[in-house]
Design a protein around this motif. Structure first.
Motif, PDB file in Angstrom:
ATOM      1  N   LEU A 136     -14.231  -7.808  -0.875  1.00  0.00           N
ATOM      2  CA  LEU A 136     -12.947  -8.139  -1.477  1.00  0.00           C
ATOM      3  C   LEU A 136     -11.832  -7.929  -0.454  1.00  0.00           C
ATOM      4  CD1 LEU A 136     -13.524  -6.381  -4.924  1.00  0.00           C
ATOM      5  CD2 LEU A 136     -13.448  -8.853  -4.531  1.00  0.00           C
ATOM      6  N   PRO A 137     -11.686  -8.853   0.501  1.00  0.00           N
ATOM      7  CA  PRO A 137     -10.612  -8.696   1.498  1.00  0.00           C
ATOM      8  C   PRO A 137      -9.233  -8.569   0.873  1.00  0.00           C
ATOM      9  CG  PRO A 137     -12.135 -10.428   2.140  1.00  0.00           C
ATOM     10  CD  PRO A 137     -12.492 -10.053   0.733  1.00  0.00           C
ATOM     11  N   GLU A 138      -9.003  -9.273  -0.226  1.00  0.00           N
ATOM     12  CA  GLU A 138      -7.686  -9.184  -0.873  1.00  0.00           C
ATOM     13  C   GLU A 138      -7.367  -7.755  -1.279  1.00  0.00           C
ATOM     14  OE1 GLU A 138      -9.341 -13.318  -1.571  1.00  0.00           O
ATOM     15  OE2 GLU A 138     -10.118 -11.254  -1.706  1.00  0.00           O
ATOM     16  N   ARG A 139      -8.348  -7.062  -1.801  1.00  0.00           N
ATOM     17  CA  ARG A 139      -8.134  -5.666  -2.210  1.00  0.00           C
ATOM     18  C   ARG A 139      -7.772  -4.794  -1.014  1.00  0.00           C
ATOM     19  NH1 ARG A 139     -13.204  -3.085  -4.995  1.00  0.00           N
ATOM     20  NH2 ARG A 139     -13.991  -3.177  -2.846  1.00  0.00           N
ATOM     21  N   PHE A 140      -8.475  -4.997   0.092  1.00  0.00           N
ATOM     22  CA  PHE A 140      -8.179  -4.236   1.306  1.00  0.00           C
ATOM     23  C   PHE A 140      -6.733  -4.459   1.742  1.00  0.00           C
ATOM     24  CE2 PHE A 140      -7.626  -4.629   5.907  1.00  0.00           C
ATOM     25  CZ  PHE A 140      -7.825  -3.316   6.301  1.00  0.00           C
ATOM     26  N   TYR A 141      -6.336  -5.734   1.859  1.00  0.00           N
ATOM     27  CA  TYR A 141      -4.985  -6.027   2.334  1.00  0.00           C
ATOM     28  C   TYR A 141      -3.929  -5.565   1.335  1.00  0.00           C
ATOM     29  CZ  TYR A 141      -6.387  -8.644   6.487  1.00  0.00           C
ATOM     30  OH  TYR A 141      -6.875  -8.995   7.721  1.00  0.00           O
ATOM     31  N   ASP A 142      -4.204  -5.671   0.059  1.00  0.00           N
ATOM     32  CA  ASP A 142      -3.244  -5.170  -0.934  1.00  0.00           C
ATOM     33  C   ASP A 142      -2.990  -3.688  -0.723  1.00  0.00           C
ATOM     34  OD1 ASP A 142      -3.083  -7.674  -2.035  1.00  0.00           O
ATOM     35  OD2 ASP A 142      -4.172  -7.183  -3.881  1.00  0.00           O
ATOM     36  N   VAL A 200      -3.357  -2.018   2.100  1.00  0.00           N
ATOM     37  CA  VAL A 200      -2.827  -1.698   3.426  1.00  0.00           C
ATOM     38  C   VAL A 200      -1.421  -2.250   3.644  1.00  0.00           C
ATOM     39  CG1 VAL A 200      -3.195  -2.009   5.908  1.00  0.00           C
ATOM     40  CG2 VAL A 200      -5.131  -1.497   4.416  1.00  0.00           C
ATOM     41  N   ILE A 201      -1.189  -3.499   3.235  1.00  0.00           N
ATOM     42  CA  ILE A 201       0.121  -4.113   3.516  1.00  0.00           C
ATOM     43  C   ILE A 201       0.881  -4.476   2.248  1.00  0.00           C
ATOM     44  CG2 ILE A 201      -0.694  -4.994   5.733  1.00  0.00           C
ATOM     45  CD1 ILE A 201      -0.806  -7.803   4.499  1.00  0.00           C
ATOM     46  N   GLY A 202       0.270  -4.293   1.102  1.00  0.00           N
ATOM     47  CA  GLY A 202       0.922  -4.609  -0.167  1.00  0.00           C
ATOM     48  C   GLY A 202       0.580  -6.021  -0.635  1.00  0.00           C
ATOM     49  N   ALA A 203       0.546  -6.170  -1.945  1.00  0.00           N
ATOM     50  CA  ALA A 203       0.100  -7.438  -2.531  1.00  0.00           C
ATOM     51  C   ALA A 203       1.033  -8.597  -2.169  1.00  0.00           C
ATOM     52  CB  ALA A 203       0.000  -7.294  -4.052  1.00  0.00           C
ATOM     53  N   GLU A 204       2.323  -8.353  -2.147  1.00  0.00           N
ATOM     54  CA  GLU A 204       3.262  -9.452  -1.871  1.00  0.00           C
ATOM     55  C   GLU A 204       3.086  -9.979  -0.451  1.00  0.00           C
ATOM     56  OE1 GLU A 204       8.069 -10.415  -1.968  1.00  0.00           O
ATOM     57  OE2 GLU A 204       7.322  -8.480  -2.711  1.00  0.00           O
ATOM     58  N   ARG A 205       2.997  -9.060   0.502  1.00  0.00           N
ATOM     59  CA  ARG A 205       2.832  -9.502   1.892  1.00  0.00           C
ATOM     60  C   ARG A 205       1.443 -10.127   2.082  1.00  0.00           C
ATOM     61  NH1 ARG A 205       5.146  -9.609   6.631  1.00  0.00           N
ATOM     62  NH2 ARG A 205       4.028  -9.168   8.563  1.00  0.00           N
ATOM     63  N   ARG A 206       0.450  -9.594   1.418  1.00  0.00           N
ATOM     64  CA  ARG A 206      -0.888 -10.191   1.514  1.00  0.00           C
ATOM     65  C   ARG A 206      -0.886 -11.618   1.000  1.00  0.00           C
ATOM     66  NH1 ARG A 206      -4.069 -12.343  -2.469  1.00  0.00           N
ATOM     67  NH2 ARG A 206      -3.732 -10.501  -3.770  1.00  0.00           N
ATOM     68  N   ARG A 207      -0.231 -11.856  -0.136  1.00  0.00           N
ATOM     69  CA  ARG A 207      -0.185 -13.219  -0.675  1.00  0.00           C
ATOM     70  C   ARG A 207       0.508 -14.160   0.296  1.00  0.00           C
ATOM     71  NH1 ARG A 207       0.469 -10.407  -5.694  1.00  0.00           N
ATOM     72  NH2 ARG A 207       2.726 -10.410  -5.449  1.00  0.00           N
ATOM     73  N   ALA A 208       1.566 -13.692   0.932  1.00  0.00           N
ATOM     74  CA  ALA A 208       2.275 -14.525   1.907  1.00  0.00           C
ATOM     75  C   ALA A 208       1.374 -14.851   3.096  1.00  0.00           C
ATOM     76  CB  ALA A 208       3.538 -13.810   2.379  1.00  0.00           C
ATOM     77  N   MET A 209       0.648 -13.866   3.588  1.00  0.00           N
ATOM     78  CA  MET A 209      -0.233 -14.104   4.729  1.00  0.00           C
ATOM     79  C   MET A 209      -1.363 -15.060   4.360  1.00  0.00           C
ATOM     80  SD  MET A 209      -2.488 -11.487   7.091  1.00  0.00           S
ATOM     81  CE  MET A 209      -3.612 -11.023   5.781  1.00  0.00           C
ATOM     82  N   PHE A 210      -1.995 -14.850   3.210  1.00  0.00           N
ATOM     83  CA  PHE A 210      -3.101 -15.714   2.814  1.00  0.00           C
ATOM     84  C   PHE A 210      -2.622 -17.143   2.549  1.00  0.00           C
ATOM     85  CE2 PHE A 210      -7.064 -13.195   1.667  1.00  0.00           C
ATOM     86  CZ  PHE A 210      -6.741 -12.129   2.497  1.00  0.00           C
ATOM     87  N   SER A 211      -1.354 -17.296   2.192  1.00  0.00           N
ATOM     88  CA  SER A 211      -0.786 -18.630   2.004  1.00  0.00           C
ATOM     89  C   SER A 211      -0.505 -19.308   3.340  1.00  0.00           C
ATOM     90  CB  SER A 211       0.504 -18.535   1.187  1.00  0.00           C
ATOM     91  OG  SER A 211       1.111 -19.787   1.056  1.00  0.00           O
ATOM     92  N   ALA A 212      -0.084 -18.522   4.326  1.00  0.00           N
ATOM     93  CA  ALA A 212       0.307 -19.077   5.624  1.00  0.00           C
ATOM     94  C   ALA A 212      -0.872 -19.277   6.571  1.00  0.00           C
ATOM     95  CB  ALA A 212       1.333 -18.159   6.289  1.00  0.00           C
ATOM     96  N   VAL A 213      -1.903 -18.447   6.420  1.00  0.00           N
ATOM     97  CA  VAL A 213      -3.013 -18.405   7.380  1.00  0.00           C
ATOM     98  C   VAL A 213      -4.318 -18.692   6.640  1.00  0.00           C
ATOM     99  CG1 VAL A 213      -4.232 -17.017   9.084  1.00  0.00           C
ATOM    100  CG2 VAL A 213      -1.763 -16.666   8.719  1.00  0.00           C
TER     101      VAL A 213
END
Length: 206
Positions: free
Chosen positions: A18-24, A26-39
């Protein structure tokens, strides 16, 4: 028919992925969503699963997105934190099947280097009776070729094979070949199916 070989997916069947859980975390859900949208991290991961070099792939993607460079590099440097924890009940089922002299093989979308890394942390990954790892075969589920390669390697097909995977499209592709299938939504359901298939007793499936 009682199956003659049991096929396990690994991600979200034997090990949580669950990479999303890890990034949430470490960097927070909002920033994770932005990164996954951009990259397009998934496309990069898919390439790795088809045999591309893990480190080179992550570094190339990070270089394309300097604003996200540190976060993208976490996919490499902290990968094992995304591939955890072990689903202990599933591992017990694997061992119980083998104790009953039932062959257990893997069929997994996994990179070459990431599988080796995971196996250092999770030694049971070296205990399969056969390994069908997409990175080595350069083809991923649900492509029909990967199922055909397993059939060729095991000498078994149709309802002699029972397969569990957490992704419906992978299950459906196996079912079209006549395999017995189980959509993995938790280890207890898989345990129950193995009991129903006559492969384990209720006590062995605990």
């Amino acid at each position: 028919m009682t199956p003659k070989v049991v096929v396990f997916d690994i991600g979200n069947v034997l090990i949580e992925w669950l990479p999303e859980r890890f990034y949430d975390d470490v960097i927070g859900a909002e920033r994770r969503r932005a990164m996954f949208s951009a990259v397009d991290l998934q496309a990069m991961n898919d390439d790795v699963d088809r045999g591309a070099h893990f480190g080179d792939s992550v570094r190339a993607l990070a270089a394309q997105y300097p604003d996200w460079h540190p976060e993208i590099m976490m996919w490499h440097d902290r990968w094992i934190e995304m591939a955890c924890p072990v689903i202990d009940h599933s591992v017990r089922l694997m061992k119980a099947l083998q104790a009953n002299k039932i062959p257990v093989v893997s069929l997994t979308n996994f990179g070459i280097e990431t599988y080796d890394l995971a196996a250092i942390h999770y030694p049971f990954l070296r205990a399969f009776d056969g390994d069908y790892i997409s990175g080595h075969m350069q083809v991923t589920k649900p492509d029909a070729q990967i199922y055909a390669l397993l059939e060729e390697g095991t000498g078994l097909n149709g309802d002699a094979v029972i397969f569990t995977d957490d992704r419906v499209e992978n299950i459906e592709a196996a079912a079209t070949r006549g395999w017995q299938t189980h959509h993995f939504e938790g280890p207890q359901g898989w345990a129950d199916r193995l009991v129903e298939s006559g492969l384990l007793t209720r006590e062995q499936a605990l």
